[in-house]
Write an enzyme that holds these catalytic residues in place. Sequence first.
Site, short mmCIF file in Angstrom:
data_model
loop_
_atom_site.label_atom_id
_atom_site.label_comp_id
_atom_site.label_asym_id
_atom_site.label_seq_id
_atom_site.Cartn_x
_atom_site.Cartn_y
_atom_site.Cartn_z
N CYS A 1 77.30 5.81 64.46
CA CYS A 1 77.90 7.05 64.96
C CYS A 1 78.14 7.98 63.77
CB CYS A 1 79.22 6.72 65.65
SG CYS A 1 80.08 8.16 66.30
N LEU A 2 77.83 9.26 63.94
CA LEU A 2 78.04 10.22 62.85
C LEU A 2 79.50 10.30 62.44
CD1 LEU A 2 75.70 13.10 64.08
CD2 LEU A 2 75.26 11.51 62.20
N HIS B 1 77.06 6.15 74.96
CA HIS B 1 77.76 6.31 73.68
C HIS B 1 78.39 7.71 73.58
CE1 HIS B 1 78.04 5.80 69.13
NE2 HIS B 1 78.25 7.09 69.30
N GLU B 2 77.60 8.74 73.91
CA GLU B 2 78.12 10.12 73.83
C GLU B 2 79.20 10.35 74.88
OE1 GLU B 2 77.49 11.56 71.22
OE2 GLU B 2 75.77 10.32 70.68
N GLY C 1 72.31 12.13 68.92
CA GLY C 1 73.22 12.56 69.97
C GLY C 1 74.49 13.09 69.34
N HIS D 1 82.58 9.30 73.92
CA HIS D 1 83.29 10.28 73.08
C HIS D 1 84.13 11.23 73.94
CE1 HIS D 1 81.94 9.50 69.01
NE2 HIS D 1 80.67 9.49 69.36
N GLN E 1 83.18 15.59 68.44
CA GLN E 1 82.74 15.33 67.06
C GLN E 1 82.63 16.60 66.22
OE1 GLN E 1 79.29 12.75 68.50
NE2 GLN E 1 79.88 11.74 66.61
NI NI Z 1 79.08 8.70 68.21
#
Ligand code: NI
Length: 185
Positions: A98-99, A140-141, A45, A144, A50
């Site tokens: 998370c990236l 989660h996304e 995701g 963000h 991000q």
């Molecule tokens: Ni994330």
Amino acid sequence: MNLPIYLYGTQVLRKVAQPIDQTYANLEKLMADMYDTMYNSDGIGLAAPQIGLDIRLLVFDLDVMSDDFPEYKGVKKTMINAQIIETFGEEVSREEGCLSLPGIHESVTRQEGIRIKYLDENFQEKEEVFEGFIARVIQHEYDHLEGVLFIDHISPIRKQLIKSKLSNIIKGKVRCHYRTKTSSK
Ligand code: NI
């Protein structure tokens, strides 16, 4: 095109993202770039903050997990201007990563299900219910887009334990197999 991932410490990750409309410049290319960037970094995701943009756009693709979980076959969606209308069900804890927070994995408690309204990649209005792991990925996304990171949901003790890892990310002292942008460069 593969874009750098903005890491913890960059300001854009703490902004509340803004809605967009169809006049947003180069939106199709942007959506394609988000998928490229997500696949390149082995993510499932990705939210626009991000990649440095404070707009309400997120993508996810769970297909990579479909060998183990056949129900995720072809589960791939683009969500524009998403609004979670309700969350429901039991609270479930599961490890997340998370990236934007490389090397950090912590257990996060979220509700089992969500009802969400969004526009798809063609600006068609959708309202859907998701449960289980998919609902977790979307929450989660979605976080963000609200300037929230999964580590905001963990206990102060856990947060204390990852403090040095977090400060290393801020300083850019972190190894990633994908392109990144840190607050120090
Ligand atoms: Ni994330």
